[in-house]
Write a protein that holds these residues in place. Structure first.
Motif, short mmCIF file in Angstrom:
data_model
loop_
_atom_site.label_atom_id
_atom_site.label_comp_id
_atom_site.label_asym_id
_atom_site.label_seq_id
_atom_site.Cartn_x
_atom_site.Cartn_y
_atom_site.Cartn_z
N GLY A 215 0.94 -11.75 4.96
CA GLY A 215 -0.43 -12.07 4.57
C GLY A 215 -1.48 -11.30 5.33
O GLY A 215 -2.66 -11.33 4.96
N GLU A 216 -1.10 -10.61 6.39
CA GLU A 216 -2.06 -9.88 7.21
C GLU A 216 -1.77 -8.38 7.26
O GLU A 216 -2.60 -7.61 7.74
N SER A 217 -0.62 -7.96 6.80
CA SER A 217 -0.20 -6.57 6.91
C SER A 217 -0.54 -5.79 5.65
O SER A 217 -0.66 -6.36 4.56
N THR A 218 -0.69 -4.49 5.82
CA THR A 218 -0.88 -3.59 4.69
C THR A 218 0.11 -2.44 4.81
O THR A 218 0.58 -2.11 5.90
N LEU B 99 -0.05 1.34 3.10
CA LEU B 99 -0.76 2.26 2.22
C LEU B 99 0.13 3.42 1.81
O LEU B 99 0.69 4.12 2.66
N VAL B 100 0.27 3.62 0.51
CA VAL B 100 1.00 4.75 -0.04
C VAL B 100 0.01 5.52 -0.91
O VAL B 100 -0.48 5.00 -1.92
N ASN B 101 -0.31 6.74 -0.49
CA ASN B 101 -1.33 7.54 -1.18
C ASN B 101 -2.62 6.75 -1.37
O ASN B 101 -3.28 6.80 -2.41
N GLY B 102 -2.99 6.01 -0.34
CA GLY B 102 -4.25 5.27 -0.33
C GLY B 102 -4.20 3.92 -1.01
O GLY B 102 -5.21 3.20 -1.03
N VAL B 103 -3.05 3.52 -1.55
CA VAL B 103 -2.93 2.25 -2.26
C VAL B 103 -2.11 1.27 -1.42
O VAL B 103 -1.01 1.61 -0.96
N ASP B 104 -2.64 0.07 -1.20
CA ASP B 104 -1.90 -0.96 -0.49
C ASP B 104 -0.84 -1.53 -1.44
O ASP B 104 -1.16 -2.24 -2.40
N VAL B 105 0.42 -1.21 -1.16
CA VAL B 105 1.50 -1.62 -2.08
C VAL B 105 2.11 -2.96 -1.71
O VAL B 105 2.96 -3.47 -2.45
N ALA B 106 1.68 -3.54 -0.59
CA ALA B 106 2.28 -4.81 -0.16
C ALA B 106 2.18 -5.89 -1.24
O ALA B 106 3.17 -6.59 -1.50
N PRO B 107 1.02 -6.08 -1.89
CA PRO B 107 0.95 -7.11 -2.94
C PRO B 107 1.91 -6.85 -4.10
O PRO B 107 2.45 -7.79 -4.69
N TYR B 108 2.14 -5.58 -4.43
CA TYR B 108 3.05 -5.25 -5.52
C TYR B 108 4.50 -5.57 -5.13
O TYR B 108 5.28 -6.06 -5.95
N VAL B 109 4.83 -5.28 -3.88
CA VAL B 109 6.17 -5.60 -3.39
C VAL B 109 6.39 -7.11 -3.43
O VAL B 109 7.44 -7.60 -3.86
N ASP B 110 5.39 -7.84 -2.99
CA ASP B 110 5.48 -9.30 -2.97
C ASP B 110 5.70 -9.84 -4.38
O ASP B 110 6.56 -10.70 -4.62
N ALA B 111 4.93 -9.34 -5.34
CA ALA B 111 5.05 -9.80 -6.72
C ALA B 111 6.41 -9.46 -7.31
O ALA B 111 7.01 -10.26 -8.04
N GLU B 112 6.92 -8.27 -6.98
CA GLU B 112 8.23 -7.88 -7.51
C GLU B 112 9.34 -8.73 -6.92
O GLU B 112 10.29 -9.11 -7.63
#
Length: 275
Positions: free
Chosen positions: A72-75, A77-90
């Motif tokens: 909930g506190e970490s990010t 960034l892959v090419n400027g995009v925070d992918v953590a929320p996408y990983v969580d959803a997947e």
């Protein structure tokens, strides 16, 4: 394959940069700098890479696994995009019920635990249907399926029996401690030296699952707010709710590891059958 298993000090940052910045540009204070290095196949085990920067790096086929990424506190960034929320959803999509792991009410926690039981029940049935010896097979030096279940026994002992109930010596002999347990000066003699049978592991595991289920069946909102002491850091306070959340996190993270390794074992068995 080189293995890099020594982490920099926790107050350091690690910087990986491309050569566009030039070799004469100083690295950040306390950090390390890698320019035009060939790190293909390297393994970073238990390393502190917080704040690491990679510029112009070829990451084809790279694999990252960080159980703390989705706290909930970490990010990331892959090419400027925070992918953590996408990983969580997947991960929620792949593991139905995982999305309830942050439930805050008694009813929500009961539903969350039911989801854990259902998911692990399916995993156990899958493991038992695999070729003999699969439950004790290790993939890339990771815990076997049986060892993972034993570790979850210990996790329940730590965060339920010790943290919530206050049991002074909470450990079942069948538990599987992490490597740091002994290194931190804890008594390993409480754990059995011989490997238990898988049936014994399942029996003890079922007892611990029932412990948590029975506790949640009677817990109230005020109970969840009660303060407790962190079992690993006595100077830090927890609540009963935060302790339950740790138990849920342990269950889902280790299920992910277990399913990942069962996939590898299935693939190996299929390859052997075609040979």
């Amino acid at each position: 394959m080189p293995i890099i298993d020594s982490a920099p000090a926790l107050d350091q940052s690690v910087t990986m940069s491309d050569s566009q910045s030039g070799p004469d540009v100083p690295a950040p204070t306390g950090g390390r700098r890698f320019v035009d290095e060939d790190l293909r196949g390297a393994r970073f085990i238990g390393c502190d890479l917080r704040g690491a920067v990679m510029r112009g790096a070829d990451l084809a086929g790279a694999e990252l696994d960080s159980p703390w990424l989705l706290d909930g506190e970490s990010t990331l960034l892959v090419n400027g995009v925070d992918v953590a929320p996408y990983v969580d959803a997947e991960l929620n999509r792949r593991f139905p019920g995982r999305e309830q792991r942050r439930a805050g009410s008694p009813a929500g926690l009961r539903a969350a635990w039911a989801g854990v039981e259902q998911a692990w029940g399916s995993a156990v049935r899958r493991a038992r249907a695999m070729p003999e010896g699969s439950v004790d097979a290790s993939v890339d030096g990771e815990w076997s399926f049986a060892q993972t279940l034993r570790h979850l026994v210990m996790a329940t002992d730590v965060w339920y029996r010790r943290a919530i109930l206050g049991v002074e010596q909470p450990y079942h002999p069948i538990g599987q401690p992490i490597a740091e347990f002994e290194a931190d000066g804890n008594d390993m003699s409480v754990f059995a030296a011989e490997r238990p049978s898988f049936e014994e592991v399942l029996r003890v595991r079922a007892e611990h699952v029932t412990m948590v289920r029975d506790f949640l069946a009677g817990v109230s909102d005020p109970d969840l707010l009660a303060e407790r002491t962190n079992p690993w850091a006595p100077d830090r306070s927890e609540t009963v709710l935060s302790c339950v959340h740790v138990i849920l996190d342990e269950e889902w993270e280790h299920l992910r590891y277990a399913e990942r390794d069962l996939d590898v074992l299935d693939a190996r068995a299929a390859d052997a059958g075609r040979a």
